[in-house]
Design an enzyme around this catalytic site. Structure first.
Site, PDB file in Angstrom:
ATOM      1  N   GLU A 258      -8.843   2.000   2.756  1.00  9.46           N
ATOM      2  CA  GLU A 258      -7.921   1.215   3.583  1.00  9.46           C
ATOM      3  C   GLU A 258      -6.567   1.327   2.916  1.00  9.46           C
ATOM      4  O   GLU A 258      -6.337   0.738   1.868  1.00  9.46           O
ATOM      5  CB  GLU A 258      -8.375  -0.249   3.633  1.00  9.46           C
ATOM      6  CG  GLU A 258      -9.737  -0.468   4.253  1.00  9.46           C
ATOM      7  CD  GLU A 258      -9.774  -0.112   5.731  1.00  9.46           C
ATOM      8  OE1 GLU A 258      -8.706   0.023   6.339  1.00  9.46           O
ATOM      9  OE2 GLU A 258     -10.882   0.040   6.258  1.00  9.46           O
ATOM     10  N   CYS A 297      -1.058  -5.401   5.010  1.00  7.99           N
ATOM     11  CA  CYS A 297      -1.206  -3.997   5.407  1.00  7.99           C
ATOM     12  C   CYS A 297      -1.073  -3.840   6.909  1.00  7.99           C
ATOM     13  O   CYS A 297      -0.776  -2.768   7.403  1.00  7.99           O
ATOM     14  CB  CYS A 297      -2.560  -3.488   4.950  1.00  7.99           C
ATOM     15  SG  CYS A 297      -3.898  -4.554   5.485  1.00  7.99           S
TER      16      CYS A 297
HETATM   17  P1  NAP Z   1      -2.355   0.251  -5.508  1.00  6.13           P
HETATM   18  O1  NAP Z   1      -1.344   0.338  -6.575  1.00  6.13           O
HETATM   19  O2  NAP Z   1      -2.853   1.495  -4.913  1.00  6.13           O
HETATM   20  O3  NAP Z   1      -3.539  -0.646  -6.091  1.00  6.13           O
HETATM   21  C1  NAP Z   1      -4.670  -0.933  -5.348  1.00  6.13           C
HETATM   22  C2  NAP Z   1      -5.850  -1.165  -6.276  1.00  6.13           C
HETATM   23  O4  NAP Z   1      -6.173   0.054  -6.941  1.00  6.13           O
HETATM   24  C3  NAP Z   1      -5.562  -2.167  -7.384  1.00  6.13           C
HETATM   25  O5  NAP Z   1      -6.721  -2.902  -7.627  1.00  6.13           O
HETATM   26  C4  NAP Z   1      -5.241  -1.275  -8.564  1.00  6.13           C
HETATM   27  O6  NAP Z   1      -5.466  -1.897  -9.775  1.00  6.13           O
HETATM   28  C5  NAP Z   1      -6.222  -0.164  -8.346  1.00  6.13           C
HETATM   29  N1  NAP Z   1      -5.921   1.083  -9.014  1.00  6.13           N
HETATM   30  C6  NAP Z   1      -4.710   1.659  -9.208  1.00  6.13           C
HETATM   31  N2  NAP Z   1      -4.862   2.817  -9.851  1.00  6.13           N
HETATM   32  C7  NAP Z   1      -6.174   2.981 -10.088  1.00  6.13           C
HETATM   33  C8  NAP Z   1      -6.967   3.982 -10.727  1.00  6.13           C
HETATM   34  N3  NAP Z   1      -6.404   5.059 -11.242  1.00  6.13           N
HETATM   35  N4  NAP Z   1      -8.296   3.806 -10.799  1.00  6.13           N
HETATM   36  C9  NAP Z   1      -8.886   2.726 -10.288  1.00  6.13           C
HETATM   37  N5  NAP Z   1      -8.198   1.752  -9.671  1.00  6.13           N
HETATM   38  C10 NAP Z   1      -6.856   1.876  -9.562  1.00  6.13           C
HETATM   39  O7  NAP Z   1      -1.815  -0.602  -4.291  1.00  6.13           O
HETATM   40  P2  NAP Z   1      -0.905  -1.873  -4.339  1.00  6.13           P
HETATM   41  O8  NAP Z   1       0.498  -1.421  -4.404  1.00  6.13           O
HETATM   42  O9  NAP Z   1      -1.401  -2.837  -5.297  1.00  6.13           O
HETATM   43  O10 NAP Z   1      -1.200  -2.442  -2.896  1.00  6.13           O
HETATM   44  C11 NAP Z   1      -0.300  -2.367  -1.837  1.00  6.13           C
HETATM   45  C12 NAP Z   1      -0.704  -1.290  -0.891  1.00  6.13           C
HETATM   46  O11 NAP Z   1      -1.984  -1.555  -0.375  1.00  6.13           O
HETATM   47  C13 NAP Z   1       0.209  -1.208   0.289  1.00  6.13           C
HETATM   48  O12 NAP Z   1       0.565   0.114   0.502  1.00  6.13           O
HETATM   49  C14 NAP Z   1      -0.623  -1.736   1.435  1.00  6.13           C
HETATM   50  O13 NAP Z   1      -0.300  -1.190   2.684  1.00  6.13           O
HETATM   51  C15 NAP Z   1      -2.007  -1.397   1.030  1.00  6.13           C
HETATM   52  N6  NAP Z   1      -2.970  -2.320   1.623  1.00  6.13           N
HETATM   53  C16 NAP Z   1      -3.816  -1.861   2.560  1.00  6.13           C
HETATM   54  C17 NAP Z   1      -4.733  -2.714   3.138  1.00  6.13           C
HETATM   55  C18 NAP Z   1      -5.686  -2.236   4.172  1.00  6.13           C
HETATM   56  O14 NAP Z   1      -6.624  -2.966   4.503  1.00  6.13           O
HETATM   57  N7  NAP Z   1      -5.524  -1.056   4.706  1.00  6.13           N
HETATM   58  C19 NAP Z   1      -4.770  -4.048   2.737  1.00  6.13           C
HETATM   59  C20 NAP Z   1      -3.886  -4.487   1.772  1.00  6.13           C
HETATM   60  C21 NAP Z   1      -2.992  -3.608   1.219  1.00  6.13           C
HETATM   61  P3  NAP Z   1      -4.238  -2.473 -10.662  1.00  6.13           P
HETATM   62  O15 NAP Z   1      -3.603  -3.542  -9.852  1.00  6.13           O
HETATM   63  O16 NAP Z   1      -4.917  -2.998 -11.866  1.00  6.13           O
HETATM   64  O17 NAP Z   1      -3.337  -1.331 -10.899  1.00  6.13           O
END
Ligand code: NAP
Length: 672
Positions: A258, A297
């Site tokens: 997602e 999102c």
């Molecule tokens: P992100 O940086 O991609 O982080 C998402 C999750 O992945 C966090 O728990 C993060 O942990 C983890 N993560 C990051 N790098 C990783 C790795 N190498 N290995 C394992 N886990 C890893 O996203 P974000 O910036 O926090 O979230 C915002 C984004 O999410 C926006 O683009 C939004 O559109 C999207 N979103 C989508 C939905 C949906 O349902 N489609 C819902 C909500 C948000 P850490 O925080 O510890 O780095």
């Protein structure tokens, strides 16, 4: 506030990281409120524990057992929700925002619990679709089934809904009988950890069913297998990194993504200023920009209106935005809180700077600090692009905050093309009172969007809103949105199960799926099946009734008694002239009533009530003078509680030539 030392939960115990603790700051004050880290965890041992202890325990239970646990988990969260609301403020969220996250999260568990008990059998195998006849003699048939995966669900969650984001994944996972390892996003992990702790302290789930990682996932992914699922929510960039992990690629580990999404909302060409749809549209755009400070999102990032209405749209949205009160979410009257972190504030400002190269800001100042101090506050920003085809950034750059861009379209085709230019989205909304506009949009745009909400004056008031994913509807979208799908009721449960096509004899397959399948044995006995409690009824147990003849007097009596004097029952000539009948025929409902008269055992007893019929088919007409008999077979049974349960009976009605006259499933409520 005292700094919280966040702990991991591994192999049924709380675990403090050995080093490298990261500090997490309040979105409101900027002060350090928690430390977090996962250094020292044995990730492989966590996976093994889930596979060897949690999985087998969950798989021994039925869907209903697991559904009851979800209800208890939801109740545990609700009983301690105020603790969560306190932490929720630190994420920058208002009480209303927190309601979506906390009570919305518990509500999602309740919804899955209820779906599980109503729509899934009180069994461990889930039947998928009808039995397929694979042989002339009916001794070799096919039946698709779902069984629980034997691995672990790894849930990697985004920061924006720390509670809901965790629970919307856990509901279907637990219901499917699969243990989970949850990894919340670091920025708001303290709220996820608190909700997780509540569930552990409630002591509802079996050992090994749940584990928590409060930091990096270390080498966890290196140990995944074909039985595991990674369900990821977050940015496209991280999704891509994880999806191309060599083990995930090599082992075909299921990966549900997602990701971000440039969701569109479209004001229909019919919905100019002064129409109810115009007002609904303006209200929805502003709501989506400001709820959770736009960190959703599903939020509306691109708002489109016909060129002749775009000025009015700009004016109306800007006027409403001017009324938004930004501030400490604890304060009364505040309608928009802060972004979740300083990092987030920086990234939203960068995205707005990128967007403003090809669109102009018409409301809000991205560099203003609307609240004094070190919090992560920002004003809502409205941009306008008058050349949306010449401004790729407005379709590509996702500002994950209170930011939206308005843009004009030329005609409906242009609007559809612009909506699809987002390259796949989670949610689209269309505001129109013209059914043709709605149909054209769905046909032109459905393939690009996971959910489409079409609002007009009749549904506006009761709408759940553009940005609200619902447990009973699918959440996810193609392309940029990640190509995944979550929730959607039972659909979401099957993401954690394997579909297998079983082939074999009806008797053998019936025994596996605990449902009588056509062609399986139909043992009879001395005792009428209505005299047996559910626990005494054997699947396949059959009553074969005597036969009765249906006369012309029966048909006439029924016709006059009920008022159903349809020509086929009353007019010999007209019936003969029809392409279907050779003369007057018995009413289908008369046949059903006579069938009940043949199989019912009238005295009070284990059968409490008839609750419905399903899959009714009339196959051969019954003419006056024909006779009918019934075979009533226990198809499946399910105990609901100590007082009642449901029995599904396969009913077949035959004529004197043993031709099938009608068939259906009869549902009764029975004593357990
Ligand atoms: P992100 O940086 O991609 O982080 C998402 C999750 O992945 C966090 O728990 C993060 O942990 C983890 N993560 C990051 N790098 C990783 C790795 N190498 N290995 C394992 N886990 C890893 O996203 P974000 O910036 O926090 O979230 C915002 C984004 O999410 C926006 O683009 C939004 O559109 C999207 N979103 C989508 C939905 C949906 O349902 N489609 C819902 C909500 C948000 P850490 O925080 O510890 O780095």
């Amino acid at each position: 506030m005292k700094t919280i030392n966040l702990l991991n939960y591994a192999q049924d115990g709380w675990y403090q990281a050995s080093a490298n603790l990261a500090e997490v700051r309040s979105a409101v004050s900027g002060e350090v409120i928690a430390t977090t880290g996962s250094r020292g965890l044995d990730f492989k041992a966590m996976l093994d524990h889930a596979r060897k202890v949690g999985g087998p325990a969950l798989r021994r239970m039925t869907f209903h057992d697991r559904a009851w646990m979800l209800k208890d988990l939801g109740n545990a969260i609700m009983a301690r929700k105020e603790e969560l609301y306190e932490l929720n403020y630190e994420t920058g969220a208002t009480r209303t925002d927190g309601w979506i996250d906390i009570e919305g999260g518990a509500g999602t568990l309740f919804s899955f619990s209820s779906k599980g008990r109503r729509e899934l059998p009180n069994q461990r195998v889930l039947i998928d679709g009808q039995m397929e006849m694979l042989s002339k003699g009916g001794t070799f048939v096919g039946q698709h089934v779902f069984t629980s995966l034997q691995g672990v669900a790894v849930h990697i969650n985004a920061f924006n809904f720390p509670v809901w984001g965790m629970l919307e994944k856990l509901g279907p996972t637990i219901l499917a009988g699969v243990p989970a390892i949850v990894k919340p996003a670091s920025a708001t992990g303290y709220l996820a950890e608190a909700a997780f702790r509540i569930m552990i302290e409630a002591n509802i789930l079996p050992p090994g069913a749940l584990q928590l990682i409060m930091g990096s996932t270390g080498d966890l992914l290196d140990h995944l297998t074909l039985q595991d699922v990674v369900s990821f929510t977050g940015s496209a960039q991280t999704a891509m990194k994880l999806q191309t992990h060599p083990v995930i690629a090599r082992e075909s580990v299921r990966f549900i993504a997602e990701r971000d999404s440039l969701n569109a909302s479209i004001l229909g060409p019919d919905a100019g200023p002064g129409t109810p749809e115009f007002d609904l549209f303006v209200k929805e755009v502003v709501r989506e920009m400001t709820v959770k400070a736009g960190q959703k999102c599903t939020a509306i990032r691109r708002a489109m209106a016909a060129a002749e209405h775009i000025d009015a749209v700009e004016e109306a949205i800007a006027a409403r935005l001017a009324k938004v009160r930004i501030g400490d979410p604890r304060q009364e009257g505040v309608t928009m809180g802060a972004l979740a972190s300083r990092d987030q504030l920086r990234s939203v400002r960068e995205a707005v700077a990128e967007l403003s190269k090809s669109a102009r800001i018409v409301a809000g100042d991205p560099d203003a600090s609307p609240v004094e101090g070190n919090g992560s506050f920002i004003e809502p920003i409205l941009l306008r692009s008058d050349d949306p085809w010449g401004s790729p950034a407005v379709h590509d750059v996702e500002p994950f905050g209170p930011v939206s861009t308005i843009m004009p379209y030329r005609d409906l085709d242009d609007a559809i093309a612009l909506a699809n230019r987002g390259m796949g989205s989670l949610a689209l909304s269309l505001f129109t009172f013209d059914p043709r506009v709605a149909e054209d949009f769905v046909l032109g745009s459905g393939a690009y969007h996971g959910r489409m909400m079409i609002l007009d004056r009749t549904s506006g008031k009761e709408s759940t809103g553009h940005g609200s994913p619902l447990p009973v509807l699918v959440h996810g979208g193609p392309g940029r949105a990640g190509g995944g799908e979550e929730m959607g009721g039972v659909r979401g449960v099957t993401h954690y199960m394997q579909r297998t096509a079983l082939q074999g004899s009806p008797a053998l397959l019936s025994g596996i799926v605990k449902q009588w399948l056509p062609g399986a044995p139909k043992p009879e006995g001395e005792v009428h099946p209505f005299r047996k409690r559910i626990s005494e009824l054997e699947v396949g147990y059959t009553l074969k009734t005597a036969s009765r003849t249906v006369t012309i007097e029966d048909i006439e009596h029924f016709a006059h008694f009920t008022g159903d004097t349809f020509y086929a029952h009353m007019d010999e000539e007209a019936a003969k002239a029809s392409p279907i009948f050779e003369g007057r025929v018995a009413h289908g409902y008369l046949i059903l009533s006579f069938a009940a008269g043949l199989f019912v055992e009238p005295a009070p007893g284990p059968v409490l009530a008839n609750t419905g019929l399903e899959n009714l088919r009339f196959q051969t007409p019954l003419y006056p003078g024909d006779s009918m008999r019934v075979e009533l077979t226990v198809k499946s049974k399910s105990v609901r509680d100590e007082e009642k349960g449901e029995v599904r009976w396969a009913v077949y009605i035959f004529n004197q030539e043993d031709e099938a006259v009608a068939s259906y499933d009869l549902l009764t409520m029975n004593q357990p």
